[in-house]
Design a protein around this motif. Structure first.
Motif, PDB file in Angstrom:
ATOM      1  N   ALA A  37       6.358  -9.203  -2.417  1.00  0.00           N
ATOM      2  CA  ALA A  37       5.043  -8.667  -2.791  1.00  0.00           C
ATOM      3  C   ALA A  37       5.174  -7.289  -3.436  1.00  0.00           C
ATOM      4  O   ALA A  37       4.475  -6.986  -4.406  1.00  0.00           O
ATOM      5  CB  ALA A  37       4.146  -8.598  -1.569  1.00  0.00           C
ATOM      6  N   VAL A  38       6.075  -6.461  -2.913  1.00  0.00           N
ATOM      7  CA  VAL A  38       6.305  -5.139  -3.504  1.00  0.00           C
ATOM      8  C   VAL A  38       6.813  -5.292  -4.943  1.00  0.00           C
ATOM      9  O   VAL A  38       6.355  -4.596  -5.846  1.00  0.00           O
ATOM     10  CB  VAL A  38       7.300  -4.319  -2.646  1.00  0.00           C
ATOM     11  CG1 VAL A  38       7.814  -3.105  -3.395  1.00  0.00           C
ATOM     12  CG2 VAL A  38       6.642  -3.907  -1.335  1.00  0.00           C
ATOM     13  N   SER A  65       4.122  -1.448  -8.713  1.00  0.00           N
ATOM     14  CA  SER A  65       3.387  -0.185  -8.589  1.00  0.00           C
ATOM     15  C   SER A  65       3.876   0.888  -9.539  1.00  0.00           C
ATOM     16  O   SER A  65       3.123   1.782  -9.929  1.00  0.00           O
ATOM     17  CB  SER A  65       3.493   0.349  -7.159  1.00  0.00           C
ATOM     18  OG  SER A  65       2.877  -0.532  -6.258  1.00  0.00           O
ATOM     19  N   TYR A  66       5.147   0.843  -9.922  1.00  0.00           N
ATOM     20  CA  TYR A  66       5.737   1.880 -10.758  1.00  0.00           C
ATOM     21  C   TYR A  66       5.975   1.404 -12.190  1.00  0.00           C
ATOM     22  O   TYR A  66       6.682   2.055 -12.953  1.00  0.00           O
ATOM     23  CB  TYR A  66       7.056   2.348 -10.141  1.00  0.00           C
ATOM     24  CG  TYR A  66       6.960   2.615  -8.663  1.00  0.00           C
ATOM     25  CD1 TYR A  66       6.058   3.540  -8.162  1.00  0.00           C
ATOM     26  CD2 TYR A  66       7.759   1.932  -7.759  1.00  0.00           C
ATOM     27  CE1 TYR A  66       5.948   3.777  -6.802  1.00  0.00           C
ATOM     28  CE2 TYR A  66       7.666   2.171  -6.400  1.00  0.00           C
ATOM     29  CZ  TYR A  66       6.764   3.091  -5.929  1.00  0.00           C
ATOM     30  OH  TYR A  66       6.651   3.331  -4.588  1.00  0.00           O
ATOM     31  N   ASP A  78      12.531 -10.128   6.257  1.00  0.00           N
ATOM     32  CA  ASP A  78      11.278 -10.738   5.819  1.00  0.00           C
ATOM     33  C   ASP A  78      11.166 -10.591   4.310  1.00  0.00           C
ATOM     34  O   ASP A  78      10.996  -9.499   3.798  1.00  0.00           O
ATOM     35  CB  ASP A  78      10.095 -10.055   6.502  1.00  0.00           C
ATOM     36  CG  ASP A  78       8.753 -10.527   5.970  1.00  0.00           C
ATOM     37  OD1 ASP A  78       8.694 -11.648   5.428  1.00  0.00           O
ATOM     38  OD2 ASP A  78       7.764  -9.794   6.093  1.00  0.00           O
ATOM     39  N   SER A  79      11.293 -11.687   3.610  1.00  0.00           N
ATOM     40  CA  SER A  79      11.279 -11.613   2.148  1.00  0.00           C
ATOM     41  C   SER A  79       9.867 -11.571   1.570  1.00  0.00           C
ATOM     42  O   SER A  79       9.683 -11.210   0.417  1.00  0.00           O
ATOM     43  CB  SER A  79      12.046 -12.791   1.557  1.00  0.00           C
ATOM     44  OG  SER A  79      11.456 -14.002   1.949  1.00  0.00           O
ATOM     45  N   LYS A  80       8.843 -11.910   2.353  1.00  0.00           N
ATOM     46  CA  LYS A  80       7.471 -11.903   1.840  1.00  0.00           C
ATOM     47  C   LYS A  80       7.032 -10.497   1.439  1.00  0.00           C
ATOM     48  O   LYS A  80       6.425 -10.311   0.397  1.00  0.00           O
ATOM     49  CB  LYS A  80       6.498 -12.464   2.877  1.00  0.00           C
ATOM     50  CG  LYS A  80       6.518 -13.975   2.992  1.00  0.00           C
ATOM     51  CD  LYS A  80       5.641 -14.488   4.107  1.00  0.00           C
ATOM     52  CE  LYS A  80       4.227 -14.007   4.027  1.00  0.00           C
ATOM     53  NZ  LYS A  80       3.361 -14.535   5.095  1.00  0.00           N
ATOM     54  N   ALA A 127       0.831  -1.213   0.000  1.00  0.00           N
ATOM     55  CA  ALA A 127       0.000   0.000   0.000  1.00  0.00           C
ATOM     56  C   ALA A 127       0.862   1.258   0.000  1.00  0.00           C
ATOM     57  O   ALA A 127       0.557   2.223  -0.707  1.00  0.00           O
ATOM     58  CB  ALA A 127      -0.936   0.001   1.210  1.00  0.00           C
ATOM     59  N   LEU A 128       1.929   1.261   0.788  1.00  0.00           N
ATOM     60  CA  LEU A 128       2.827   2.421   0.827  1.00  0.00           C
ATOM     61  C   LEU A 128       3.432   2.693  -0.551  1.00  0.00           C
ATOM     62  O   LEU A 128       3.481   3.839  -1.008  1.00  0.00           O
ATOM     63  CB  LEU A 128       3.944   2.201   1.842  1.00  0.00           C
ATOM     64  CG  LEU A 128       3.556   2.343   3.300  1.00  0.00           C
ATOM     65  CD1 LEU A 128       4.704   1.882   4.196  1.00  0.00           C
ATOM     66  CD2 LEU A 128       3.183   3.770   3.625  1.00  0.00           C
ATOM     67  N   CYS A 129       3.897   1.650  -1.195  1.00  0.00           N
ATOM     68  CA  CYS A 129       4.494   1.821  -2.519  1.00  0.00           C
ATOM     69  C   CYS A 129       3.457   2.243  -3.548  1.00  0.00           C
ATOM     70  O   CYS A 129       3.734   3.088  -4.396  1.00  0.00           O
ATOM     71  CB  CYS A 129       5.192   0.539  -2.962  1.00  0.00           C
ATOM     72  SG  CYS A 129       6.712   0.230  -2.056  1.00  0.00           S
TER      73      CYS A 129
END
Length: 83
Positions: free
Chosen positions: A53-54, A59-60, A47-49, A26-28
């Motif tokens: 996901a990012v 997102s970009y 934490d690689s999860k 959400a932040l990204c």
């Protein structure tokens, strides 16, 4: 808990691990719209999860690379525990 109910409301249902993933994506997803810039470096705690996901969310778009930085304390802790 009872005294917080008046001013606090749950805004996520699920596991804490999944909450981290949802928060990071959400932040990204909103950074370019809100601030006019993409996050191209991701500071993680091992934490690689969330990072995966990012990357998957893109997102970009496909032309922006996001690199992962590791928190020094987490790296030191992991290295120390493995010896």
């Amino acid at each position: 808990m009872e005294e917080h109910k008046k001013v606090c409301a749950a805004n996520y249902e699920g596991s804490s691990g999944d909450m981290n993933v949802a928060g990071a994506t959400a932040l990204c997803a909103r950074s370019e719209h809100k601030h006019g810039l993409p996050y191209v470096q991701y500071l993680g705690d091992g934490d690689s999860k969330s990072f995966a996901a990012v990357l998957q969310n893109k997102s970009y778009g496909n032309n922006v690379d996001i690199t992962k930085l590791e928190c020094v304390r987490h790296v030191q802790k992991t290295c120390w525990q493995s010896t």
